[in-house]
Enzyme design. Structure first.
Site, PDB file in Angstrom:
ATOM      1  N   GLU A  60      23.287  44.313  23.810  1.00  6.70           N
ATOM      2  CA  GLU A  60      22.733  43.883  25.362  1.00  6.70           C
ATOM      3  C   GLU A  60      23.464  43.949  26.541  1.00  6.70           C
ATOM      4  O   GLU A  60      22.981  44.600  27.164  1.00  6.70           O
ATOM      5  CB  GLU A  60      22.794  42.261  24.707  1.00  6.70           C
ATOM      6  CG  GLU A  60      22.622  41.872  23.949  1.00  6.70           C
ATOM      7  CD  GLU A  60      21.776  40.707  23.144  1.00  6.70           C
ATOM      8  OE1 GLU A  60      21.047  39.963  22.360  1.00  6.70           O
ATOM      9  OE2 GLU A  60      23.136  39.805  23.221  1.00  6.70           O
ATOM     10  N   SER A 107      37.036  51.711  30.289  1.00  7.34           N
ATOM     11  CA  SER A 107      36.495  51.777  29.087  1.00  7.34           C
ATOM     12  C   SER A 107      35.833  52.574  28.641  1.00  7.34           C
ATOM     13  O   SER A 107      35.171  53.943  29.595  1.00  7.34           O
ATOM     14  CB  SER A 107      35.591  50.690  29.175  1.00  7.34           C
ATOM     15  OG  SER A 107      35.018  50.379  29.724  1.00  7.34           O
ATOM     16  N   GLU A 138      38.458  60.010  15.678  1.00 11.76           N
ATOM     17  CA  GLU A 138      39.485  58.854  15.179  1.00 11.76           C
ATOM     18  C   GLU A 138      38.627  57.563  15.172  1.00 11.76           C
ATOM     19  O   GLU A 138      37.598  57.723  15.890  1.00 11.76           O
ATOM     20  CB  GLU A 138      40.414  59.626  16.138  1.00 11.76           C
ATOM     21  CG  GLU A 138      40.226  58.864  17.539  1.00 11.76           C
ATOM     22  CD  GLU A 138      41.684  59.245  18.813  1.00 11.76           C
ATOM     23  OE1 GLU A 138      41.738  60.378  18.366  1.00 11.76           O
ATOM     24  OE2 GLU A 138      41.529  58.788  19.471  1.00 11.76           O
ATOM     25  N   LYS A 140      38.182  53.914  15.932  1.00 10.96           N
ATOM     26  CA  LYS A 140      38.746  52.870  17.039  1.00 10.96           C
ATOM     27  C   LYS A 140      39.023  51.688  17.265  1.00 10.96           C
ATOM     28  O   LYS A 140      38.018  50.817  15.894  1.00 10.96           O
ATOM     29  CB  LYS A 140      36.581  52.629  17.711  1.00 10.96           C
ATOM     30  CG  LYS A 140      36.978  52.085  19.202  1.00 10.96           C
ATOM     31  CD  LYS A 140      35.610  51.433  19.781  1.00 10.96           C
ATOM     32  CE  LYS A 140      35.566  51.156  20.982  1.00 10.96           C
ATOM     33  NZ  LYS A 140      36.276  49.428  20.809  1.00 10.96           N
ATOM     34  N   ASP A 142      40.482  48.238  16.410  1.00 11.17           N
ATOM     35  CA  ASP A 142      40.077  47.048  16.724  1.00 11.17           C
ATOM     36  C   ASP A 142      40.642  46.105  17.331  1.00 11.17           C
ATOM     37  O   ASP A 142      41.571  44.775  16.301  1.00 11.17           O
ATOM     38  CB  ASP A 142      39.212  45.820  15.998  1.00 11.17           C
ATOM     39  CG  ASP A 142      38.174  45.505  16.431  1.00 11.17           C
ATOM     40  OD1 ASP A 142      37.811  45.060  17.871  1.00 11.17           O
ATOM     41  OD2 ASP A 142      36.946  44.874  15.695  1.00 11.17           O
ATOM     42  N   TYR A 251      46.999  56.559  20.958  1.00 12.82           N
ATOM     43  CA  TYR A 251      46.005  57.304  20.893  1.00 12.82           C
ATOM     44  C   TYR A 251      45.630  57.960  22.070  1.00 12.82           C
ATOM     45  O   TYR A 251      45.122  59.046  21.960  1.00 12.82           O
ATOM     46  CB  TYR A 251      44.691  56.593  20.627  1.00 12.82           C
ATOM     47  CG  TYR A 251      44.059  55.666  21.198  1.00 12.82           C
ATOM     48  CD1 TYR A 251      44.341  55.451  22.545  1.00 12.82           C
ATOM     49  CD2 TYR A 251      44.325  54.259  20.678  1.00 12.82           C
ATOM     50  CE1 TYR A 251      43.822  54.511  23.171  1.00 12.82           C
ATOM     51  CE2 TYR A 251      44.342  52.593  21.096  1.00 12.82           C
ATOM     52  CZ  TYR A 251      43.526  53.270  22.371  1.00 12.82           C
ATOM     53  OH  TYR A 251      43.323  52.081  22.791  1.00 12.82           O
ATOM     54  N   LYS A 348      29.728  52.968  17.783  1.00 12.22           N
ATOM     55  CA  LYS A 348      30.858  51.122  17.294  1.00 12.22           C
ATOM     56  C   LYS A 348      29.103  51.044  15.931  1.00 12.22           C
ATOM     57  O   LYS A 348      28.051  51.685  15.409  1.00 12.22           O
ATOM     58  CB  LYS A 348      29.516  50.564  18.214  1.00 12.22           C
ATOM     59  CG  LYS A 348      29.893  50.347  19.056  1.00 12.22           C
ATOM     60  CD  LYS A 348      31.181  49.410  19.806  1.00 12.22           C
ATOM     61  CE  LYS A 348      31.573  48.104  19.981  1.00 12.22           C
ATOM     62  NZ  LYS A 348      32.630  47.534  20.060  1.00 12.22           N
ATOM     63  N   CYS A 442      36.720   8.773   1.469  1.00 14.22           N
ATOM     64  CA  CYS A 442      36.318   9.655   0.524  1.00 14.22           C
ATOM     65  C   CYS A 442      35.210   9.852  -0.099  1.00 14.22           C
ATOM     66  O   CYS A 442      34.414   9.091  -1.035  1.00 14.22           O
ATOM     67  CB  CYS A 442      37.403   9.894  -0.928  1.00 14.22           C
ATOM     68  SG  CYS A 442      37.037  10.951  -1.808  1.00 14.22           S
ATOM     69  N   CYS A 445      35.238   9.946  -4.447  1.00 12.46           N
ATOM     70  CA  CYS A 445      35.991   7.816  -4.852  1.00 12.46           C
ATOM     71  C   CYS A 445      35.986   7.624  -4.109  1.00 12.46           C
ATOM     72  O   CYS A 445      36.193   6.255  -5.077  1.00 12.46           O
ATOM     73  CB  CYS A 445      37.518   8.471  -5.427  1.00 12.46           C
ATOM     74  SG  CYS A 445      38.962   8.192  -4.164  1.00 12.46           S
ATOM     75  N   CYS A 460      42.205  11.469   1.313  1.00 14.91           N
ATOM     76  CA  CYS A 460      42.066  10.528  -0.095  1.00 14.91           C
ATOM     77  C   CYS A 460      43.506  10.174  -0.488  1.00 14.91           C
ATOM     78  O   CYS A 460      43.841  11.365  -0.667  1.00 14.91           O
ATOM     79  CB  CYS A 460      41.239  11.201  -0.648  1.00 14.91           C
ATOM     80  SG  CYS A 460      40.983   9.794  -1.768  1.00 14.91           S
ATOM     81  N   CYS A 465      41.885  10.914  -7.556  1.00 13.54           N
ATOM     82  CA  CYS A 465      40.935  11.197  -7.438  1.00 13.54           C
ATOM     83  C   CYS A 465      40.022  11.633  -7.906  1.00 13.54           C
ATOM     84  O   CYS A 465      40.508  13.080  -8.252  1.00 13.54           O
ATOM     85  CB  CYS A 465      40.183  11.227  -5.907  1.00 13.54           C
ATOM     86  SG  CYS A 465      39.281  11.934  -5.496  1.00 13.54           S
TER      87      CYS A 465
HETATM   88  S1  IVH Z   1      40.596  56.000  24.315  1.00 15.14           S
HETATM   89  C1  IVH Z   1      40.464  56.896  29.079  1.00 15.14           C
HETATM   90  N1  IVH Z   1      40.721  56.094  21.365  1.00 15.14           N
HETATM   91  O1  IVH Z   1      38.618  50.816  22.956  1.00 15.14           O
HETATM   92  C2  IVH Z   1      39.652  57.131  27.011  1.00 15.14           C
HETATM   93  N2  IVH Z   1      39.863  54.081  22.883  1.00 15.14           N
HETATM   94  O2  IVH Z   1      36.440  50.660  25.953  1.00 15.14           O
HETATM   95  C3  IVH Z   1      40.836  55.538  26.897  1.00 15.14           C
HETATM   96  N3  IVH Z   1      39.838  52.025  21.881  1.00 15.14           N
HETATM   97  O3  IVH Z   1      39.613  50.189  26.231  1.00 15.14           O
HETATM   98  C4  IVH Z   1      40.127  55.316  25.778  1.00 15.14           C
HETATM   99  N4  IVH Z   1      40.357  53.085  19.802  1.00 15.14           N
HETATM  100  O4  IVH Z   1      41.290  49.990  23.187  1.00 15.14           O
HETATM  101  C5  IVH Z   1      40.891  55.582  22.681  1.00 15.14           C
HETATM  102  N5  IVH Z   1      40.792  56.210  19.329  1.00 15.14           N
HETATM  103  C6  IVH Z   1      40.307  54.982  20.689  1.00 15.14           C
HETATM  104  C7  IVH Z   1      40.519  53.996  20.136  1.00 15.14           C
HETATM  105  C8  IVH Z   1      40.293  53.328  22.083  1.00 15.14           C
HETATM  106  C9  IVH Z   1      40.304  51.741  20.571  1.00 15.14           C
HETATM  107  C10 IVH Z   1      39.570  50.913  22.229  1.00 15.14           C
HETATM  108  C11 IVH Z   1      40.778  51.271  24.421  1.00 15.14           C
HETATM  109  C12 IVH Z   1      39.369  51.604  24.416  1.00 15.14           C
HETATM  110  C13 IVH Z   1      38.189  50.509  24.470  1.00 15.14           C
HETATM  111  C14 IVH Z   1      37.037  51.381  24.565  1.00 15.14           C
END
Ligand code: IVH
Length: 703
Positions: A60, A107, A138, A140, A142, A251, A348, A442, A445, A460, A465
């Site tokens: 969103e 980001s 690779e 992402k 979390d 990374y 995502k 409870c 009982c 309890c 019970c």
């Molecule tokens: S590269 C300049 N690689 O995802 C680019 N980010 O908004 C640097 N994240 O803030 C980020 N896995 O915290 C990159 N393999 C990965 C990642 C990764 C997780 C996170 C990171 C970033 C957010 C993307």
């Protein structure tokens, strides 16, 4: 920063913008009220980055952000310096010292389907004038992002992302993360100073174990591994950070200053995948094994889809994949927008969060008498599972999450972790929501409930019970306890209601003729049940101890206890002080164990069990000469073909050895199964570790 009234208004405006996104003249509307749209975006950035409490999904947010971006592109005269499109982020939580990043931590742009990826690739091809671009794909991760700086091979600074320009300095805490090397020979690549980016996480098992521990202590669990990782980095008690078992994946290399080239033995990589390899070679955990270098977007799409199917099998949480242009010169050429690099995009996966409505609360009585409120919600799909009820733990938790009946709530199900309520949305209340009332008695009982002063839960205290008795039996037969297969919750309840089973020893006196006549029980199921009950009689002692359901005694403590004695009855002679000498046993746990083994009814139950043939002895202490692996440490990696991993680990412990959780110089043996990965590579670098296969391991065991 925003008061209640402003929050309400901005929330209403958000709904309006979102619902008009598909209107044909939306860009005209946006151009006329561009500051209104910016204010909505600023508000959500504040919720996300400063308060760590987002009110909308990434998707969103992205849709509204793109609307602003496009409107500004069509009307350049409307662009202002303070527009969300012109900066990296905003605001910070004031806690740790603030430090500036060497390069702003941008980001990534998000994508949600293959069309988004195809679009992005087209732009990259146009800008680079290449027919086919080489990408590195690779996971992402979390977790919580961090930046690390190494000067002359030493880790000198670690920082959180913060607002992207300035972050919190967390060097001391980061040094507690074992996968972050305190020093690495960057000089062999001619590097004097380097900034590396990565993600700190807690793997699913550690997260589960940590939450289990919290719940055993009556503390509500954390909502997801991401929150757990982010929260852990900011803990003031560094030792506690160490106990959380954080991990870090590195990374991205964002900045390099070259130094003395004489010490250089390796050429500096010219690709992103080369950088990941360099980091790997220097002892970092980079996604070298998970990454894939591919030619063109079709192969990218294939790999991200393939990876999504493996998502649940990974030991850590990922929320998507990141696709990066592999050639570093090309990355530079593509550059960045004010918000994102053009050379990378996040893909995502399907969300594991969903919103629903809290429609009611039921109260369940557990085996220790704790009365747990369980939220009934409008059924909703989360990560492929329909969720209709969720534990909400205790009154404090309800207060903390600000829950009212009728509230809209955000729920999350990470991996195989039980679903949890992340938050409620008080700003969406209509005024007819009502408080959740706790019962005074409870629900099973009707005994009056009691709340011990030091606890958060109502209990309890009638140990007879019915609900508690049934739950105790269910726990005893469960997989991690006596593992009586084919019993299960439903059968325990059924046999109890039918009067066939009234307590734990009753399991071993059950009347199979009567069961055979019950509906749904054929000869085969009765035989299976009989065999499973019989087999449970010789389960190892720690399973029995865990199955007894002594308060605060989880599986780990049960193992410690079992190892200490030859017979369960030995505990009758242990003082609380002696119990406290054991690993993991504090004052509270010791007192609970002491009380259990000084209770007449409990001792009588143990006698009955023994009389019926259940083994109460420590079998490994009975078998002479079984300390064959004493003092030796083991770790298993990869898939074993002959033994189950848990059985193999149990065998080590039974024979006096110890299981370690990671590769270190303390490890004596790494047992390698099929498809072994990073652990094997790491172990090879420590010459004292003996690397053996499953066969070798089996030969080490006593015959
Ligand atoms: S590269 C300049 N690689 O995802 C680019 N980010 O908004 C640097 N994240 O803030 C980020 N896995 O915290 C990159 N393999 C990965 C990642 C990764 C997780 C996170 C990171 C970033 C957010 C993307």
């Amino acid at each position: 920063m925003y008061n209640q009234q402003q929050t309400k208004e901005l929330q209403e405006n958000t709904t309006e913008w979102l619902s008009s996104l598909n209107t044909t003249n939306i860009h005209e509307i946006a151009a006329h009220n561009i500051e209104g749209l910016r204010n909505v975006l600023r508000f959500h950035e504040y919720r996300y980055y400063v308060q760590n409490d987002p009110l909308m999904s990434d998707f969103e947010y992205d849709s509204l952000y793109k609307l602003l971006e496009k409107t500004e592109k069509e009307n350049p005269s409307l662009i202002t310096a303070a527009s969300p499109t012109q900066r990296v982020g905003s605001g910070l939580v004031k806690d740790f010292p603030k430090v500036e990043h060497l390069v702003p931590m941008l980001s990534l742009e998000n994508s949600y389907n293959s069309d988004d990826l195809i679009d992005w690739d087209r732009k990259a091809r146009e800008l680079s004038t290449l027919d086919v671009v080489e990408y590195c794909v690779e996971p992402k991760f979390d977790g919580a992002s961090i930046s690390l700086i190494y000067d002359n091979n030493l880790l000198t600074r670690a920082a959180t992302r913060g607002d992207g320009v300035t972050g919190d300095e967390i060097t001391t805490n980061t040094k507690k993360i074992k996968s972050v090397p305190l020093s690495a020979t960057f000089s062999s690549y001619g590097i004097e100073q380097i900034e590396i980016r990565g993600e700190v996480l807690i793997n699913k098992n550690n997260f589960k174990a940590y939450n289990q521990k919290l719940m055993e202590e009556g503390v509500p669990p954390l909502a997801n591994p991401r929150n757990a990782a982010a929260g852990s980095l900011r803990i003031k008690d560094t030792a506690e950070v160490g106990r959380r078992n954080l991990e870090a994946f590195l990374y991205h290399v964002s900045y390099i200053i070259n130094g003395n080239q004489q010490a250089t033995t390796n050429a500096q990589p010219s690709t992103h995948s080369g950088m990941l390899e360099m980091l790997w070679n220097l002892g970092f955990r980079s996604p070298k094994q998970e990454m894939k270098v591919v030619q063109g977007i079709d192969e990218v799409i294939k790999y991200v889809n393939e990876f999504e199917t493996k998502r649940d099998d990974l030991p850590y949480e990922i929320d998507g994949m990141v696709i990066k242009v592999n050639n570093l010169h090309l990355q530079e050429q593509l550059g960045m927008t004010s918000h994102h690099p053009r050379w990378a995009i996040a893909y995502k996966f399907k969300a594991r969060q969903a919103t629903s409505k809290l429609t009611g609360v039921e109260f369940q009585v557990g085996r220790t008498g704790a009365v747990t409120p369980v939220a009934k919600i409008e059924p909703v799909q989360v990560g492929g599972v329909t969720v209709s009820s969720i534990s909400i733990h205790n009154e404090e938790y309800i207060k903390e999450k600000n829950l009212l009946l009728g509230d809209t709530i955000l729920i999350e199900r990470s991996g195989d972790v039980i679903p949890q309520i992340v938050k409620s949305f008080p700003e969406l209340r209509k005024g007819n929501e009502t408080a959740i009332q706790f019962p005074g008695e409870c629900p099973v009982c009707h005994h009056q409930l009691f709340k011990p002063t030091e606890e958060a839960v109502w209990r309890c205290i009638n140990i007879n019970c019915e609900a508690q008795v049934v739950e105790r039996i269910i726990h005893f037969v469960s997989k991690d306890a006596m593992d009586i297969k084919s019993f299960g919750d439903a059968n325990v309840r059924k046999f109890y209601t039918e009067g066939l089973l009234k307590d734990i020893p009753g399991i071993y006196q059950i009347n199979f003729d009567t069961i055979g006549k019950m509906e749904g029980f054929g000869k085969k199921s009765v035989d299976n049940l009989k065999a499973a009950i019989e087999a449970s009689k010789t389960q190892p002692l720690h399973r029995l101890i865990y199955g007894l359901g002594i308060r605060y005694v989880g599986e780990t403590t049960a193992k410690t206890l079992a190892n200490a004695v030859e017979h369960v009855h030995d505990f009758k002679n242990y003082s609380e002080e002696q119990l406290q000498q054991m690993e993991d046993v504090g004052i509270k746990v010791a007192s609970s164990i002491y009380r259990f083994f000084h209770d007449k009814d409990n001792l009588q139950m143990l006698e009955k069990l023994e009389a019926m043939g259940v083994s109460l002895i420590n079998q490994k202490k009975q078998v002479a000469g079984n300390d064959q692996l004493a003092g030796q440490t083991f770790l298993f990696t990869g898939t074993l073909t002959q033994l189950k991993r848990s059985d193999a680990e149990e065998m080590v412990e039974h024979n006096g050895g110890k299981i370690l959780s990671g590769i270190s110089s303390k490890l004596n043996y790494l047992v390698v199964g099929e498809d072994a990965g990073s652990k094997l590579e790491k172990a090879k670098k420590i010459t004292s570790i003996k690397i053996i296969n499953e066969e070798d391991f089996i030969k080490m065991l006593p015959v």
